[in-house]
Design a protein around this motif. Structure first.
Motif, mmCIF file in Angstrom:
data_model
loop_
_atom_site.group_PDB
_atom_site.id
_atom_site.type_symbol
_atom_site.label_atom_id
_atom_site.label_comp_id
_atom_site.label_asym_id
_atom_site.label_seq_id
_atom_site.Cartn_x
_atom_site.Cartn_y
_atom_site.Cartn_z
ATOM 1 N N GLY A 14 -8.423 7.759 -1.542
ATOM 2 C CA GLY A 14 -8.378 7.304 -0.153
ATOM 3 C C GLY A 14 -7.108 6.540 0.163
ATOM 4 O O GLY A 14 -6.472 6.760 1.198
ATOM 5 N N GLY A 15 -6.736 5.612 -0.717
ATOM 6 C CA GLY A 15 -5.509 4.851 -0.496
ATOM 7 C C GLY A 15 -4.278 5.744 -0.482
ATOM 8 O O GLY A 15 -3.398 5.598 0.374
ATOM 9 N N SER A 16 -4.227 6.671 -1.412
ATOM 10 C CA SER A 16 -3.100 7.604 -1.450
ATOM 11 C C SER A 16 -3.059 8.471 -0.203
ATOM 12 O O SER A 16 -1.989 8.743 0.342
ATOM 13 C CB SER A 16 -3.195 8.494 -2.684
ATOM 14 O OG SER A 16 -3.161 7.713 -3.843
ATOM 15 N N PHE A 17 -4.234 8.919 0.254
ATOM 16 C CA PHE A 17 -4.287 9.739 1.459
ATOM 17 C C PHE A 17 -3.709 8.986 2.657
ATOM 18 O O PHE A 17 -2.898 9.521 3.408
ATOM 19 C CB PHE A 17 -5.732 10.163 1.757
ATOM 20 C CG PHE A 17 -5.872 10.888 3.061
ATOM 21 C CD1 PHE A 17 -5.507 12.225 3.160
ATOM 22 C CD2 PHE A 17 -6.348 10.237 4.179
ATOM 23 C CE1 PHE A 17 -5.627 12.899 4.373
ATOM 24 C CE2 PHE A 17 -6.470 10.891 5.390
ATOM 25 C CZ PHE A 17 -6.105 12.223 5.490
ATOM 26 N N ILE A 18 -4.117 7.742 2.834
ATOM 27 C CA ILE A 18 -3.617 6.959 3.973
ATOM 28 C C ILE A 18 -2.110 6.753 3.879
ATOM 29 O O ILE A 18 -1.389 6.901 4.865
ATOM 30 C CB ILE A 18 -4.346 5.604 4.049
ATOM 31 C CG1 ILE A 18 -5.775 5.827 4.529
ATOM 32 C CG2 ILE A 18 -3.627 4.636 4.974
ATOM 33 C CD1 ILE A 18 -6.624 4.591 4.537
ATOM 34 N N ILE A 19 -1.632 6.440 2.687
ATOM 35 C CA ILE A 19 -0.197 6.198 2.514
ATOM 36 C C ILE A 19 0.612 7.453 2.801
ATOM 37 O O ILE A 19 1.635 7.410 3.489
ATOM 38 C CB ILE A 19 0.088 5.648 1.106
ATOM 39 C CG1 ILE A 19 -0.501 4.232 0.990
ATOM 40 C CG2 ILE A 19 1.581 5.646 0.804
ATOM 41 C CD1 ILE A 19 -0.554 3.704 -0.422
ATOM 42 N N VAL A 20 0.157 8.599 2.321
ATOM 43 C CA VAL A 20 0.882 9.848 2.545
ATOM 44 C C VAL A 20 0.729 10.311 3.992
ATOM 45 O O VAL A 20 1.695 10.721 4.638
ATOM 46 C CB VAL A 20 0.401 10.939 1.562
ATOM 47 C CG1 VAL A 20 0.969 12.296 1.915
ATOM 48 C CG2 VAL A 20 0.786 10.551 0.141
ATOM 49 N N LYS A 21 -0.488 10.248 4.540
ATOM 50 C CA LYS A 21 -0.754 10.725 5.898
ATOM 51 C C LYS A 21 0.093 9.984 6.932
ATOM 52 O O LYS A 21 0.616 10.583 7.862
ATOM 53 C CB LYS A 21 -2.248 10.548 6.210
ATOM 54 C CG LYS A 21 -2.659 10.859 7.614
ATOM 55 C CD LYS A 21 -2.646 12.332 7.873
ATOM 56 C CE LYS A 21 -3.164 12.604 9.277
ATOM 57 N NZ LYS A 21 -2.900 13.957 9.690
ATOM 58 N N PHE A 22 0.220 8.673 6.780
ATOM 59 C CA PHE A 22 0.952 7.887 7.757
ATOM 60 C C PHE A 22 2.355 7.503 7.288
ATOM 61 O O PHE A 22 2.997 6.634 7.890
ATOM 62 C CB PHE A 22 0.152 6.638 8.126
ATOM 63 C CG PHE A 22 -1.163 6.980 8.772
ATOM 64 C CD1 PHE A 22 -1.200 7.477 10.068
ATOM 65 C CD2 PHE A 22 -2.346 6.832 8.083
ATOM 66 C CE1 PHE A 22 -2.405 7.809 10.665
ATOM 67 C CE2 PHE A 22 -3.553 7.158 8.670
ATOM 68 C CZ PHE A 22 -3.588 7.647 9.964
ATOM 69 N N ALA A 23 2.843 8.129 6.220
ATOM 70 C CA ALA A 23 4.205 7.945 5.707
ATOM 71 C C ALA A 23 4.543 6.467 5.520
ATOM 72 O O ALA A 23 5.523 5.954 6.048
ATOM 73 C CB ALA A 23 5.222 8.631 6.606
ATOM 74 N N LEU A 24 3.722 5.777 4.744
ATOM 75 C CA LEU A 24 3.911 4.350 4.526
ATOM 76 C C LEU A 24 4.685 4.039 3.245
ATOM 77 O O LEU A 24 4.692 2.901 2.786
ATOM 78 C CB LEU A 24 2.536 3.655 4.475
ATOM 79 C CG LEU A 24 1.657 3.859 5.704
ATOM 80 C CD1 LEU A 24 0.301 3.232 5.495
ATOM 81 C CD2 LEU A 24 2.333 3.301 6.949
ATOM 82 N N HIS A 25 5.353 5.026 2.697
ATOM 83 C CA HIS A 25 6.097 4.842 1.452
ATOM 84 C C HIS A 25 7.191 3.787 1.579
ATOM 85 O O HIS A 25 7.529 3.119 0.611
ATOM 86 C CB HIS A 25 6.748 6.159 1.016
ATOM 87 C CG HIS A 25 5.779 7.272 0.865
ATOM 88 N ND1 HIS A 25 5.428 8.089 1.913
ATOM 89 C CD2 HIS A 25 5.081 7.697 -0.204
ATOM 90 C CE1 HIS A 25 4.560 8.975 1.496
ATOM 91 N NE2 HIS A 25 4.322 8.763 0.214
ATOM 92 N N SER A 26 7.722 3.639 2.757
ATOM 93 C CA SER A 26 8.828 2.702 2.946
ATOM 94 C C SER A 26 8.392 1.243 2.810
ATOM 95 O O SER A 26 9.230 0.360 2.714
ATOM 96 C CB SER A 26 9.465 2.915 4.322
ATOM 97 O OG SER A 26 8.508 2.661 5.340
#
Length: 130
Positions: free
Chosen positions: A61-73
């Motif tokens: 779930g955490g990975s999905f949110i980070i990838v879906k909303f491009a929060l890598h930065s």
């Protein structure tokens, strides 16, 4: 002079990587502790299933949110990593509950035919849509 700047960059990248790994590990461990302490498992098998489901739902779930909303930065500073750890924490909370509800439903249906189970589901759906 060049090897110093290169090793400095390598050290920074290494610290960012391990910092993110530590943050994810901490968030997953905390959510597993919270879930398993609030809903005490009835057996050692249920404890293992709860731990596995909580960890998987947290990571997925955490990975999905980070990838879906491009929060890598957000990994650029400590506050961004803490926020990302919060996503892992929150996503892990419902994992064990969903699995427990599913298995409770399956246990209640034991001994019934597939036709009876489908009729029960259809009746439940009709009650919800009234």
């Amino acid at each position: 002079m060049e090897p110093v700047s290169t090793s400095s960059f390598g050290l920074t990248a290494l610290l960012k990587f391990y910092g993110a790994a530590i943050m994810v590990t901490l968030a997953v461990a905390l959510v597993a502790a919270v879930v398993l302490m609030t809903r005490m498992p009835r057996s050692p098998q249920e404890w293992a299933v709860g731990l596995i489901c909580t960890v998987v739902s947290s990571l997925a779930g955490g990975s999905f949110i980070i990838v879906k909303f491009a929060l890598h930065s957000w990994v650029t500073d400590i506050w961004g990593m803490i926020t990302l750890g919060g996503f892992f924490f929150v996503c892990g909370l419902p994992g064990w509950a969903v699995v427990r509800w599913t298995f409770n439903f399956i246990n209640k249906q034991e001994g019934k035919t597939i036709i009876e189970v489908v009729k029960d589901l259809k009746a439940s759906k009709d009650e919800l849509t009234k």
